[in-house]
Design a protein around this motif. Sequence first.
Motif, PDB file in Angstrom:
ATOM      1  N   UNK A 194       0.676  -1.233   0.160  1.00 41.87           N
ATOM      2  CA  UNK A 194       0.099  -0.076  -0.035  1.00 41.87           C
ATOM      3  C   UNK A 194       0.915   1.144   0.037  1.00 41.87           C
ATOM      4  N   UNK A 195       2.069   1.353   0.702  1.00 43.40           N
ATOM      5  CA  UNK A 195       2.824   2.440   0.767  1.00 43.40           C
ATOM      6  C   UNK A 195       3.615   2.757  -0.650  1.00 43.40           C
ATOM      7  N   UNK A 196       3.830   1.817  -1.260  1.00 47.18           N
ATOM      8  CA  UNK A 196       4.417   1.824  -2.717  1.00 47.18           C
ATOM      9  C   UNK A 196       3.649   1.648  -3.859  1.00 47.18           C
ATOM     10  N   UNK A 197       2.262   1.782  -3.555  1.00 46.98           N
ATOM     11  CA  UNK A 197       1.326   2.095  -4.640  1.00 46.98           C
ATOM     12  C   UNK A 197       1.747   2.820  -5.757  1.00 46.98           C
ATOM     13  N   UNK A 198       1.610   2.727  -7.189  1.00 41.68           N
ATOM     14  CA  UNK A 198       1.992   3.515  -8.031  1.00 41.68           C
ATOM     15  C   UNK A 198       3.253   3.891  -8.208  1.00 41.68           C
ATOM     16  N   UNK A 199       4.249   3.161  -7.823  1.00 40.17           N
ATOM     17  CA  UNK A 199       5.768   3.590  -8.118  1.00 40.17           C
ATOM     18  C   UNK A 199       6.496   2.464  -8.325  1.00 40.17           C
ATOM     19  N   UNK A 200       7.540   2.443  -9.093  1.00 41.83           N
ATOM     20  CA  UNK A 200       8.493   1.326  -9.437  1.00 41.83           C
ATOM     21  C   UNK A 200       9.617   1.305  -8.948  1.00 41.83           C
ATOM     22  N   UNK A 201      10.555   0.568  -8.692  1.00 40.28           N
ATOM     23  CA  UNK A 201      12.026   0.385  -8.358  1.00 40.28           C
ATOM     24  C   UNK A 201      12.462  -0.994  -7.941  1.00 40.28           C
ATOM     25  N   UNK A 202      13.536  -0.893  -7.911  1.00 38.48           N
ATOM     26  CA  UNK A 202      14.399  -2.160  -7.275  1.00 38.48           C
ATOM     27  C   UNK A 202      15.704  -1.996  -6.307  1.00 38.48           C
ATOM     28  N   UNK A 203      15.646  -2.652  -5.180  1.00 37.77           N
ATOM     29  CA  UNK A 203      17.254  -2.438  -4.731  1.00 37.77           C
ATOM     30  C   UNK A 203      17.427  -3.904  -4.106  1.00 37.77           C
ATOM     31  N   UNK A 204      18.753  -4.142  -4.271  1.00 34.10           N
ATOM     32  CA  UNK A 204      19.453  -5.474  -3.705  1.00 34.10           C
ATOM     33  C   UNK A 204      20.132  -5.089  -2.357  1.00 34.10           C
ATOM     34  N   UNK A 205      20.091  -6.064  -1.400  1.00 35.63           N
ATOM     35  CA  UNK A 205      20.647  -5.696  -0.235  1.00 35.63           C
ATOM     36  C   UNK A 205      21.260  -6.941   0.321  1.00 35.63           C
ATOM     37  N   UNK A 206      22.401  -6.710   0.779  1.00 37.04           N
ATOM     38  CA  UNK A 206      23.341  -8.148   1.226  1.00 37.04           C
ATOM     39  C   UNK A 206      23.562  -7.952   2.679  1.00 37.04           C
ATOM     40  N   UNK A 207      23.182  -8.791   3.552  1.00 34.96           N
ATOM     41  CA  UNK A 207      23.468  -8.685   5.034  1.00 34.96           C
ATOM     42  C   UNK A 207      24.872  -9.255   5.332  1.00 34.96           C
ATOM     43  N   UNK A 208      25.715  -8.372   5.965  1.00 36.54           N
ATOM     44  CA  UNK A 208      27.066  -8.903   6.106  1.00 36.54           C
ATOM     45  C   UNK A 208      26.999 -10.109   6.775  1.00 36.54           C
ATOM     46  N   UNK A 209      26.501  -9.976   8.330  1.00 36.93           N
ATOM     47  CA  UNK A 209      26.767 -11.236   8.936  1.00 36.93           C
ATOM     48  C   UNK A 209      26.200 -12.505   8.616  1.00 36.93           C
ATOM     49  N   UNK A 210      25.070 -12.453   7.864  1.00 41.10           N
ATOM     50  CA  UNK A 210      24.755 -13.872   7.313  1.00 41.10           C
ATOM     51  C   UNK A 210      24.783 -14.114   6.040  1.00 41.10           C
ATOM     52  N   UNK A 211      25.226 -13.237   5.380  1.00 38.37           N
ATOM     53  CA  UNK A 211      25.420 -13.474   3.795  1.00 38.37           C
ATOM     54  C   UNK A 211      24.122 -13.444   3.020  1.00 38.37           C
ATOM     55  N   UNK A 212      23.071 -13.246   3.693  1.00 34.67           N
ATOM     56  CA  UNK A 212      21.695 -13.269   3.129  1.00 34.67           C
ATOM     57  C   UNK A 212      21.557 -12.107   2.005  1.00 34.67           C
ATOM     58  N   UNK A 213      21.157 -12.484   0.885  1.00 33.04           N
ATOM     59  CA  UNK A 213      20.855 -11.661  -0.185  1.00 33.04           C
ATOM     60  C   UNK A 213      19.563 -11.458  -0.657  1.00 33.04           C
ATOM     61  N   UNK A 214      18.839 -10.221  -0.633  1.00 32.24           N
ATOM     62  CA  UNK A 214      17.550  -9.937  -0.623  1.00 32.24           C
ATOM     63  C   UNK A 214      17.498  -8.888  -1.746  1.00 32.24           C
ATOM     64  N   UNK A 215      16.441  -9.281  -2.642  1.00 32.36           N
ATOM     65  CA  UNK A 215      15.976  -8.402  -3.889  1.00 32.36           C
ATOM     66  C   UNK A 215      14.844  -7.843  -3.849  1.00 32.36           C
ATOM     67  N   UNK A 216      14.520  -6.524  -3.525  1.00 34.73           N
ATOM     68  CA  UNK A 216      13.138  -6.096  -3.315  1.00 34.73           C
ATOM     69  C   UNK A 216      12.669  -5.465  -4.362  1.00 34.73           C
ATOM     70  N   UNK A 217      11.607  -5.586  -5.137  1.00 32.14           N
ATOM     71  CA  UNK A 217      11.037  -4.843  -6.392  1.00 32.14           C
ATOM     72  C   UNK A 217       9.799  -4.457  -6.211  1.00 32.14           C
ATOM     73  N   UNK A 218       9.475  -3.429  -6.528  1.00 32.64           N
ATOM     74  CA  UNK A 218       7.962  -2.881  -6.502  1.00 32.64           C
ATOM     75  C   UNK A 218       7.652  -2.111  -7.606  1.00 32.64           C
ATOM     76  N   UNK A 219       6.522  -2.500  -8.303  1.00 34.43           N
ATOM     77  CA  UNK A 219       6.046  -2.003  -9.634  1.00 34.43           C
ATOM     78  C   UNK A 219       4.388  -1.826  -9.520  1.00 34.43           C
ATOM     79  N   UNK A 220       4.012  -0.764  -9.445  1.00 37.90           N
ATOM     80  CA  UNK A 220       2.500  -0.581  -9.579  1.00 37.90           C
ATOM     81  C   UNK A 220       2.153  -1.169  -8.286  1.00 37.90           C
ATOM     82  N   UNK A 221       1.180  -2.327  -8.361  1.00 36.74           N
ATOM     83  CA  UNK A 221       0.412  -2.545  -7.134  1.00 36.74           C
ATOM     84  C   UNK A 221       1.028  -4.078  -6.583  1.00 36.74           C
TER      85      UNK A 221
END
Length: 392
Positions: free
Chosen positions: A301-328
């Motif tokens: 609901x907060x990102x409704x109507x916009x588009x984008x992407x960010x890749x995050x990598x957590x140092x301690x755990x090596x977890x890689x997260x890819x967050x994408x938002x696009x419209x709804x």
Amino acid sequence: MEEARAVRPEELGQTLALVNKVFRTGVDQDMSTDYPLVFAPNNLDNLRVVSEGGRIFSHAAMARRELREHGCALPVSLICAVATDPERRRRGAASRIMEDAVEAMAARGDAFGLLWTGPARDFYRRLGWEVVGSNGWAYLVDPQLAGRFEQPLPVRPIQVETDLERIIEIHEDQPRRLTRTPAEYRTLAGLPKSEVWVAEEKGRVEGYLVVARAYNKSGVTEWGGTSRALSSLLARVLPEPAGERMQVFVPLPDNPMTELLTGRGCHTRIPMEVADGCGLKMVRILSLANLLRRLAPCLTSRLAGCAGRVSLSVQETGEHVDLRWDGDNVEVGSDRCTSREDSAQELSLRQAARLVFGPDKPSQILDLSREAARGLDRAFPFGFHIWMLDYV
Ligand SMILES: CC(C)(COP(=O)(O)OP(=O)(O)OC[C@H]1O[C@@H](n2cnc3c(N)ncnc32)[C@H](O)[C@@H]1OP(=O)(O)O)[C@@H](O)C(=O)NCCC(=O)NCCS
């Protein structure tokens, strides 16, 4: 020293003696009755201890709850009563228990771990916990202001058998809360040095208020209902004990209690974190991807109507997260990677906690592209409120 493990039923007395020694020496209260949902017989698996030669000398408890906030349902574990016997400190026992607790919380899919602390902030920070955005305000209300609150409704002490169902209904109308079973409501309504008052109109309970005068909880720890009911309740409880200002705890966002207090000229307030009995609110992220997926209703609901992407990598755990938002649509992709992807933004567990829960905006924490900053600053921080009655 043994590995951290669950307490055995026959060791409960010894464990309570330890936590009472550390937290209740010189205080006429007992940890088992102050936190009855934590030290309940059905929660023994969540009481983690370290012992040596049969003697328990370090302890931490978890209490699992579900947080409802901004349309999300988040399983969380509250950490409570972290204590090592003073003669056995600085040997790594509490750290070992906290690491064991983090493993247990991650294994059962909790969205995050949560605790409150005063003196031990830096102990927890070493283990990836971080202080996050405020839990709310404590209004400091002078008893002399009691006369400003109209009392249109009669007020009386709770009669649990007949009133509890209606109180549950009022509380569950709240937009933010931890879920509780009816038995848990009943237990919390009977905490030591704490009273529950109700206001009625034509035989129907229209509001309630919990007021505590305990070592660990002091002030109006929970309330709910109509403005008329809340006004009547405040008029009844404010005048005692004479002379002392009463803390009235409220969430940060708009709410009827804040409106009522400020409308009657009560403007003195402090962040809950510095109020009596509260402490700093700290969070430990377990899996960033799991947390973001659980936040999806709010992010969408907060990102409704916009588009984008960010890749995050957590140092301690090596977890890689890819967050994408696009419209709804919001999508969270993840993996555990050994080598860092060049385009990913690295962050520590503590930065991840601040990114999601504030108090800062994400662009104040990370060096983000314009597109990522625009999206993340809109989506976060995710503030949440825990009622003081639920504090452990
Ligand atoms: C906090 C506490 C549980 C730590 O227990 P412990 O078994 O000594 O912890 P560890 O041995 O695993 O400590 C690991 C490190 O944290 C540090 N540490 C311990 N307590 C700390 C504190 N209050 N603040 C900052 N650092 C602390 C220690 O110095 C140690 O590091 P070092 O030995 O390299 O200096 C213990 O000091 C205690 O019982 N304190 C009183 C109760 C309390 O405040 N509990 C937390 C309430 S939320």
